[in-house]
Design a protein around this motif. Structure first.
Motif, PDB file in Angstrom:
ATOM      1  N   ILE A  24       0.837  -1.207   0.000  1.00  0.00           N
ATOM      2  CA  ILE A  24       0.000   0.000   0.000  1.00  0.00           C
ATOM      3  C   ILE A  24       0.868   1.251   0.000  1.00  0.00           C
ATOM      4  CG2 ILE A  24      -1.695   1.315   1.328  1.00  0.00           C
ATOM      5  CD1 ILE A  24      -2.813  -1.101  -0.158  1.00  0.00           C
ATOM      6  N   ILE A  25       1.969   1.232   0.757  1.00  0.00           N
ATOM      7  CA  ILE A  25       2.878   2.384   0.765  1.00  0.00           C
ATOM      8  C   ILE A  25       3.436   2.621  -0.637  1.00  0.00           C
ATOM      9  CG2 ILE A  25       5.145   3.161   1.553  1.00  0.00           C
ATOM     10  CD1 ILE A  25       4.546   2.084   4.264  1.00  0.00           C
ATOM     11  N   VAL A  26       3.840   1.541  -1.318  1.00  0.00           N
ATOM     12  CA  VAL A  26       4.363   1.672  -2.685  1.00  0.00           C
ATOM     13  C   VAL A  26       3.295   2.252  -3.606  1.00  0.00           C
ATOM     14  CG1 VAL A  26       5.208   0.388  -4.683  1.00  0.00           C
ATOM     15  CG2 VAL A  26       6.046  -0.181  -2.401  1.00  0.00           C
ATOM     16  N   LYS A 123      -2.357   6.804   5.413  1.00  0.00           N
ATOM     17  CA  LYS A 123      -2.052   5.381   5.554  1.00  0.00           C
ATOM     18  C   LYS A 123      -0.558   5.145   5.756  1.00  0.00           C
ATOM     19  CE  LYS A 123      -4.492   2.590   5.301  1.00  0.00           C
ATOM     20  NZ  LYS A 123      -5.218   1.897   6.380  1.00  0.00           N
ATOM     21  N   VAL A 124       0.273   5.970   5.126  1.00  0.00           N
ATOM     22  CA  VAL A 124       1.720   5.815   5.291  1.00  0.00           C
ATOM     23  C   VAL A 124       2.112   6.043   6.746  1.00  0.00           C
ATOM     24  CG1 VAL A 124       3.976   6.702   4.617  1.00  0.00           C
ATOM     25  CG2 VAL A 124       2.168   6.480   2.909  1.00  0.00           C
ATOM     26  N   LEU A 146      11.919   5.370   3.527  1.00  0.00           N
ATOM     27  CA  LEU A 146      10.749   6.229   3.383  1.00  0.00           C
ATOM     28  C   LEU A 146      11.171   7.682   3.251  1.00  0.00           C
ATOM     29  CD1 LEU A 146       7.647   6.279   3.359  1.00  0.00           C
ATOM     30  CD2 LEU A 146       7.718   6.636   5.824  1.00  0.00           C
ATOM     31  N   LEU A 147      12.199   8.077   4.005  1.00  0.00           N
ATOM     32  CA  LEU A 147      12.699   9.444   3.915  1.00  0.00           C
ATOM     33  C   LEU A 147      13.363   9.697   2.563  1.00  0.00           C
ATOM     34  CD1 LEU A 147      13.040  12.092   5.430  1.00  0.00           C
ATOM     35  CD2 LEU A 147      15.198  11.238   6.341  1.00  0.00           C
ATOM     36  N   VAL A 148      14.068   8.680   2.042  1.00  0.00           N
ATOM     37  CA  VAL A 148      14.687   8.816   0.719  1.00  0.00           C
ATOM     38  C   VAL A 148      13.617   9.032  -0.353  1.00  0.00           C
ATOM     39  CG1 VAL A 148      15.965   7.578  -1.074  1.00  0.00           C
ATOM     40  CG2 VAL A 148      16.759   7.515   1.293  1.00  0.00           C
ATOM     41  N   LEU A 153      10.136  12.516  -3.809  1.00  0.00           N
ATOM     42  CA  LEU A 153       8.817  13.076  -4.113  1.00  0.00           C
ATOM     43  C   LEU A 153       8.805  14.593  -3.951  1.00  0.00           C
ATOM     44  CD1 LEU A 153       6.309  10.516  -2.544  1.00  0.00           C
ATOM     45  CD2 LEU A 153       6.697  10.997  -4.963  1.00  0.00           C
ATOM     46  N   PHE A 154       9.507  15.080  -2.925  1.00  0.00           N
ATOM     47  CA  PHE A 154       9.586  16.530  -2.735  1.00  0.00           C
ATOM     48  C   PHE A 154      10.248  17.191  -3.944  1.00  0.00           C
ATOM     49  CE2 PHE A 154      11.999  20.248  -1.267  1.00  0.00           C
ATOM     50  CZ  PHE A 154      10.960  21.022  -0.761  1.00  0.00           C
ATOM     51  N   SER A 155      11.361  16.614  -4.394  1.00  0.00           N
ATOM     52  CA  SER A 155      12.059  17.153  -5.568  1.00  0.00           C
ATOM     53  C   SER A 155      11.183  17.033  -6.811  1.00  0.00           C
ATOM     54  CB  SER A 155      13.378  16.408  -5.785  1.00  0.00           C
ATOM     55  OG  SER A 155      14.194  16.478  -4.638  1.00  0.00           O
TER      56      SER A 155
END
Length: 431
Positions: A24-26, A123-124, A146-148, A153-155
């Motif tokens: 689900i996270i993916v 959910k994450v 997850l931080l990576v 995603l931020f970039s």
């Protein structure tokens, strides 16, 4: 044995639950990556976009059904309800699941509605909280990755926003426009800034200022997390380092032979490699009696499972016998006991090899391996040992004293009879 089968079943359910949460996270990360691109380049003309959208909707729908099932299960379970009710009964999670499951690309026109799919980000965070509560292994690594992905995603989102603010360069394809924007975004976040792409106008400069401040905070968080993951040692490794430092200090202040020094160092290395270096006594002391017994059974279930003596025995017998098994480690050449010693306990081999010698130690009677037991003859007869047992290499042994064993066998006389029959046959073979 039934109790071991139950443990394996629980482990499989836990593994499935954790794997499903990662899936689900993916799916959430993929959805979050596609959304800004849809805003820029209107991806609905592509067939793969619809396939992906419906696939993610299907996963989110299954996840919603799983959550409803968990909700009902926890609601009807008094123990689970006390522990996890706040996590699974919260309306914010249910609403987020419902909003995320709808296929907005099919129901509504315009990509703006797709932003509602981002409610699935709840959910994450819920999943990461679940990992911490359930003590999932490698939680630090999961948080790091997850931080990576969060940094990517931020970039990615900032690059798409830059394309919207700066405008699409004429004569360049969509891919070229995106790559150029991503290059500019990463250069700004990392404070490299080659100057080949510069902002023009107030809006672009304001966007650049916000991006720079956000980049500094993000890099600090990322670097701190990386340092924490790679410098953090588990208790077993820390204990190994401490023991080796103590050994060096001992060598500095006391004269010991090189052979003894190497043997001590080899033992600490063996202890670390076999994952025996963690001292669980502090954790055990913090647990109530029932959970302490369950944890002891978990530690010792493998050796109990491999002992032929305990095949097809009552589950309660296994539970009671497990709490009295005391671990010990033998180094190469160590004597477990000698012929003539008083027999006050019996032993079970968890790992390793031991040789059984005659009383004069001139004849080898047999080799003991994982699952074998010894010392029961003298213990039952309350006599002296009839043979000598020596460890061939490193051996992990469990010891069971006569007093504790008698307590258990009084409740299970059929097990006592089985042990007596087997010990008599072994005694006849060794004499």
């Amino acid at each position: 044995m039934e109790i071991l089968t139950q443990m394996q079943s629980k482990r499989l359910k836990s593994a499935f639950d954790s794997s499903w949460r990662i899936i689900i996270i993916v799916a959430v990360l993929v959805q979050a990556s596609i959304l800004p691109l849809d805003f820029l380049f209107d991806l609905r003309a592509n067939r793969w976009y619809w396939v992906l959208d419906f696939s993610i909707s299907g996963l989110f729908l299954l996840d919603l059904l799983f959550n409803i099932y968990r909700y009902k299960k926890i609601r009807s379970h008094s123990v689970l309800k006390d522990v996890y009710w706040d996590t699974y009964s919260s309306w914010k999670y249910f609403i987020a699941d419902v909003l995320a499951v709808l296929p907005y690309a099919f129901l509504l026109s315009g990509p703006l509605w797709q932003l509602l799919r981002l409610f699935k980000w709840v959910k994450v965070f819920q999943t990461m909280r679940h990992f911490q509560m359930r003590n999932i292994r490698n939680t630090s690594s999961i948080l790091f990755w997850l931080l990576v992905f969060g940094t990517f995603l931020f970039s990615h989102w900032c690059a798409c926003m830059w394309v919207r603010v700066h405008g699409i360069e004429p004569g360049l394809s969509n891919v070229d426009n995106y790559v150029q924007a991503l290059y500019y975004t990463v250069s700004t976040i990392t404070s490299v800034g080659y100057g080949d792409i510069v902002p023009h106008g107030n809006l672009e400069m304001l966007f650049n200022i916000i991006l720079q401040f956000s980049g500094v905070a993000l890099l600090a968080l990322l670097v701190g997390s990386i340092v924490g993951v790679f410098t953090k040692k588990n208790p077993a490794e820390q204990r190994f380092i401490d023991n080796m430092e103590k050994l060096r200090a001992l060598i500095h202040y006391q004269e010991i032979s090189k052979d003894l020094e190497h043997r001590i160092g080899d033992y600490f290395t063996y202890e670390l490699k076999q994952k025996l270096g963690y001292d669980e006594s502090e954790l055990m002391d913090a647990l109530p009696f029932g959970l302490r017994n369950e944890l002891q059974l978990e530690f010792k279930k493998n050796v109990i499972k491999d002992i032929t003596l305990f095949e097809s025995v009552d589950d309660q017998f296994v539970r009671e016998i497990a709490q009295y098994l005391k671990p010990m480690i033998l180094t190469p050449g160590d004597y477990l006991f000698r012929a003539g010693d008083k027999g006050k306990s019996m032993f079970f081999v968890q790992r390793g090899k031991l040789k059984v010698l005659s009383a004069d130690e001139l004849k080898q009677l047999t080799i003991l391996r994982t699952g074998d037991f010894m010392g029961e003859i003298a213990m039952f007869k309350k006599t002296e040992r009839t043979a000598t047992v020596v460890s061939i290499g490193y051996s992990d042994i469990y010891e069971l004293h006569r007093k504790e064993f008698d307590k258990v066998l009084k409740k299970y006389p059929e097990i006592a009879e089985k042990i007596l029959v087997k010990s008599k046959s072994r005694e006849e073979r060794y004499i």
